[in-house]
Enzyme design. Structure first.
Site, short mmCIF file in Angstrom:
data_model
loop_
_atom_site.label_atom_id
_atom_site.label_comp_id
_atom_site.label_asym_id
_atom_site.label_seq_id
_atom_site.Cartn_x
_atom_site.Cartn_y
_atom_site.Cartn_z
CB SER A 88 39.86 46.58 34.26
OG SER A 88 39.84 45.84 35.47
CG ASP A 109 43.95 39.20 33.19
OD1 ASP A 109 43.05 39.07 34.05
OD2 ASP A 109 44.11 40.25 32.54
CG HIS A 123 40.57 41.58 34.09
ND1 HIS A 123 41.94 41.77 34.03
CD2 HIS A 123 40.06 42.70 34.64
CE1 HIS A 123 42.25 42.96 34.53
NE2 HIS A 123 41.12 43.54 34.91
#
Length: 345
Positions: free
Chosen positions: A43, A318, A321
């Site tokens: 991610s 978050d 990240h």
């Protein structure tokens, strides 16, 4: 007779200038180096491969800074692969899952990264690194990318800790972690070699960032301090990775490099005001009650999260990240460290 002479010298000057400008443009192209970027991993570099029916990335409020709506990135905006492409003077490579929708962007490379993945099976929903490389190899066999394309390309690989998060979820403790770290590095090394042997000119990998500073971990201290136990384990990972890359560079006479995300993350977090960041360990988007995370809603579509007033002043988006501002700060630090220059050579 005077006018024709003036015209003659005018056109002569134009010809000279056009050649000079052409040489300058050619020099700029050579300066940037690689013409294609191939991205593998998780991610931290996923630009839209993860499916829309999975948590995050395609849900509100992801993407509120860029492009203004959810677009498959695990951030409020751009992620690290976007900044690598920017540094190389390229457009961000098209996500593998969107390649048929954006055929004109294939010339910049391709992004095979999926959120939540690792070198091993960390999720049943998204392909691990081995399968991502399978996708790449298949495109090469289909002649989507030729040997000539690959000879002037660079690959960036992100192994940002999903294997370790999965290990903790399954085992519940860090007991046995050092030996597991060694197995992660061994598999990572095999993956890097495979990408290189497919013809990619240079393969770069990110060093592991300070996992002990992620909000998921610092939440136990109300986001006040990093967990040094986890960061010490990260040091083991990065030391083994450095040893592996050193050997690969000797065997291949170059062709491999590490991007130091640990020092760049740490430097930004230690000096947030330098980058106009505040409350550096507190995530901008956070669940409003236990068990909820950024983007969660209840059965009536009522938000179970809150977003900070200004994401541009937050480092973390978050629990895992960085924000776009966070990634931009890391990118600036890496440039100041001259840590990206080898990407162009």
């Amino acid at each position: 007779m005077e006018l024709p002479k003036q015209l003659f010298f005018f056109f002569l000057t134009l010809i000279f200038l056009s050649g000079h400008i052409g040489l300058q443009a050619e020099a700029r192209v050579r300066h940037y180096g690689p013409t294609k970027l191939f991205v593998f991993g998780d991610s931290y570099v996923d630009a839209g491969n993860t499916r829309k029916d999975q948590p995050g990335s395609w849900k509100q409020p992801y993407g509120i800074t860029f492009p203004g709506k959810p677009a498959g990135r695990f951030s409020d905006g751009r992620v690290f692969s976007d900044y690598i492409a920017k540094y190389l003077g390229l457009k961000s490579p098209v996500p593998y899952n969107l390649r048929k929708m954006m055929p004109n962007n294939l010339k910049y490379g391709m992004n095979f990264a999926y959120g939540g993945t690792g070198v091993f099976n960390t999720t049943s929903k998204n392909p691990n690194m081995t399968i991502q490389i399978d996708f790449f190899e298949k495109l090469i066999k289909e002649n989507v990318y030729t040997a000539s394309d690959l000879s002037n390309s660079i690959a960036y690989v992100s192994v940002a800790g999903n294997d370790y998060n999965y290990y903790l979820t399954i085992n519940g403790s860090i007991q046995g972690f050092p030996s597991y770290i060694a197995s992660v590095i061994n598999q990572t090394t095999k993956d890097l070699i495979r990408i290189k042997n497919l013809g990619v000119k240079k393969v770069a990998i990110g060093g592991l960032q300070p996992l002990g500073c992620l909000p998921l971990i610092t939440s136990t201290s109300s986001f006040q301090k990093c967990n040094e136990t986890f960061n010490n384990l990260v040091a083991i990972h990065n030391n083994l990775l450095n040893q592996s890359i050193t050997k690969l560079k000797q065997s291949y006479k170059g062709g491999f490099l590490i991007i130091d995300l640990f020092d760049s993350f740490t430097s930004v977090l230690n000096h947030p005001k330098t980058y106009n960041l505040h409350n550096e360990l507190i995530p901008c988007c956070l669940g409003t009650s236990q068990g909820f995370t950024c983007g969660d809603v209840d059965n009536n579509n009522v938000k179970k999260y809150k977003v900070c007033e200004n994401p541009k002043t937050a480092f973390f988006w978050d629990l895992f990240h960085p924000t776009q501002a966070g990634w931009h700060a890391v990118y600036n630090k890496l440039q100041n460290m001259n840590a990206l220059s080898q990407l162009r050579n």
